[in-house]
Design an enzyme around this catalytic site. Structure first.
Site, PDB file in Angstrom:
ATOM      1  N   CYS A 188      26.755  -0.511  49.826  1.00 11.19           N
ATOM      2  CA  CYS A 188      28.218  -1.305  49.292  1.00 11.19           C
ATOM      3  C   CYS A 188      29.187  -0.272  48.896  1.00 11.19           C
ATOM      4  CB  CYS A 188      27.438  -2.050  48.007  1.00 11.19           C
ATOM      5  SG  CYS A 188      26.848  -1.552  46.639  1.00 11.19           S
TER       6      CYS A 188
ATOM      7  N   CYS B 268      25.845  -2.749  42.065  1.00 14.62           N
ATOM      8  CA  CYS B 268      25.417  -4.013  42.097  1.00 14.62           C
ATOM      9  C   CYS B 268      25.119  -4.496  43.242  1.00 14.62           C
ATOM     10  CB  CYS B 268      27.119  -4.725  42.181  1.00 14.62           C
ATOM     11  SG  CYS B 268      27.967  -4.565  40.340  1.00 14.62           S
ATOM     12  N   ARG B 269      25.533  -4.801  44.436  1.00 11.65           N
ATOM     13  CA  ARG B 269      25.113  -5.516  45.633  1.00 11.65           C
ATOM     14  C   ARG B 269      23.959  -4.712  46.346  1.00 11.65           C
ATOM     15  NH1 ARG B 269      30.681  -6.113  48.617  1.00 11.65           N
ATOM     16  NH2 ARG B 269      30.945  -4.190  47.392  1.00 11.65           N
ATOM     17  N   SER B 270      24.042  -3.138  46.631  1.00 11.00           N
ATOM     18  CA  SER B 270      23.150  -2.552  47.356  1.00 11.00           C
ATOM     19  C   SER B 270      21.777  -2.276  46.499  1.00 11.00           C
ATOM     20  CB  SER B 270      23.695  -1.368  48.145  1.00 11.00           C
ATOM     21  OG  SER B 270      24.164  -0.349  47.029  1.00 11.00           O
TER      22      SER B 270
ATOM     23  N   ASP C 280      31.920  -8.823  46.600  1.00 14.18           N
ATOM     24  CA  ASP C 280      31.881  -7.902  45.522  1.00 14.18           C
ATOM     25  C   ASP C 280      32.039  -8.818  44.320  1.00 14.18           C
ATOM     26  OD1 ASP C 280      32.196  -6.171  43.719  1.00 14.18           O
ATOM     27  OD2 ASP C 280      33.897  -4.802  44.685  1.00 14.18           O
TER      28      ASP C 280
ATOM     29  N   ASN D 188      27.339   1.090  44.658  1.00 12.23           N
ATOM     30  CA  ASN D 188      25.975   1.153  44.344  1.00 12.23           C
ATOM     31  C   ASN D 188      25.450   0.835  43.063  1.00 12.23           C
ATOM     32  OD1 ASN D 188      23.373   3.835  45.054  1.00 12.23           O
ATOM     33  ND2 ASN D 188      23.287   1.768  45.601  1.00 12.23           N
TER      34      ASN D 188
HETATM   35  P1  4NP Z   1      28.956  -2.816  44.243  1.00 13.69           P
HETATM   36  O1  4NP Z   1      30.053  -3.265  43.123  1.00 13.69           O
HETATM   37  O2  4NP Z   1      29.859  -2.289  45.519  1.00 13.69           O
HETATM   38  O3  4NP Z   1      28.371  -4.110  44.559  1.00 13.69           O
HETATM   39  O4  4NP Z   1      28.400  -1.828  43.439  1.00 13.69           O
HETATM   40  C1  4NP Z   1      31.202  -2.718  42.715  1.00 13.69           C
HETATM   41  C2  4NP Z   1      30.830  -1.714  41.728  1.00 13.69           C
HETATM   42  C3  4NP Z   1      31.819  -0.900  40.966  1.00 13.69           C
HETATM   43  C4  4NP Z   1      33.124  -1.140  41.391  1.00 13.69           C
HETATM   44  C5  4NP Z   1      33.331  -1.988  42.498  1.00 13.69           C
HETATM   45  C6  4NP Z   1      32.453  -2.733  43.086  1.00 13.69           C
HETATM   46  N1  4NP Z   1      34.303  -0.361  40.813  1.00 13.69           N
HETATM   47  O5  4NP Z   1      35.456  -0.586  41.099  1.00 13.69           O
HETATM   48  O6  4NP Z   1      33.921   0.392  40.022  1.00 13.69           O
END
Ligand code: 4NP
Length: 162
Positions: free
Chosen positions: A11, A16-18, A131, A14
């Site tokens: 993702c 939340c989703r992955s 996201d 790294n």
């Molecule tokens: P992820 O979510 O890609 O599912 O881990 C996010 C985590 C952090 C951010 C964006 C999306 N950020 O902008 O810091």
């Protein structure tokens, strides 16, 4: 003993989703006693959260479904594209980033198969795992709904035939 199948979930951050995809996939493997046959990891296309555990909100939503997320964030490396067999991305941005990186390696025979995880959904019609970072708690539940559906489809697709 055959070589394990190497699966990497990707993702953006790294956190939340992955990491949740990794946790869901490991959970489904454990239920089927298939853990020995897979190596599972996750990474982010961005490196801002390197070393951090999964976001608390993602951990809390996962805990509601009996999952413990143990991974620490790391950034995707060029070497991941050849050391994993399958790379599953969460959205179009991740997919474009990973495909862009793979372009640096040309058409090597050992390149991972790169595809959107939602391709393996069987119940939900979704183009992406959205996201959840800037939204409310329902976004984290939606992520888990999609991940359970897609990871179940993925396990059934990748599991060795008996
Ligand atoms: P992820 O979510 O890609 O599912 O881990 C996010 C985590 C952090 C951010 C964006 C999306 N950020 O902008 O810091």
């Amino acid at each position: 003993m055959t070589e394990p199948t190497r699966v990497l979930f990707v993702c953006l951050g790294n956190i939340c989703r992955s990491p949740a995809a990794e946790g869901v996939f490991l959970h489904l493997l454990a239920q089927r006693q298939l853990e020995d046959q897979f190596v599972v990891d996750s990474a982010g296309t961005g490196g801002w959260h390197t070393g951090r555990p999964a976001d608390r909100r993602m951990q809390a939503a996962a805990a509601q479904r009996g999952l413990t997320l143990t991974s620490r964030a790391r950034q995707l490396q060029l070497a991941d594209l050849t050391s994993f067999d399958h790379i599953l991305t969460m959205d179009d941005d991740n997919l474009a980033q990973v495909r862009g990186l793979s372009g640096e390696l040309g058409s090597r025979a050992d390149l991972a198969r790169i595809e959107p995880l939602t391709r393996y959904c069987r119940e939900h019609q979704a183009e992406a795992v959205p996201d959840p970072y800037y939204g409310g708690p329902e976004g984290f539940d939606r992520v888990l709904d999609l991940l359970f559906d897609a990871c179940l489809g993925l396990v059934e697709h990748l599991r060795p035939s008996p």
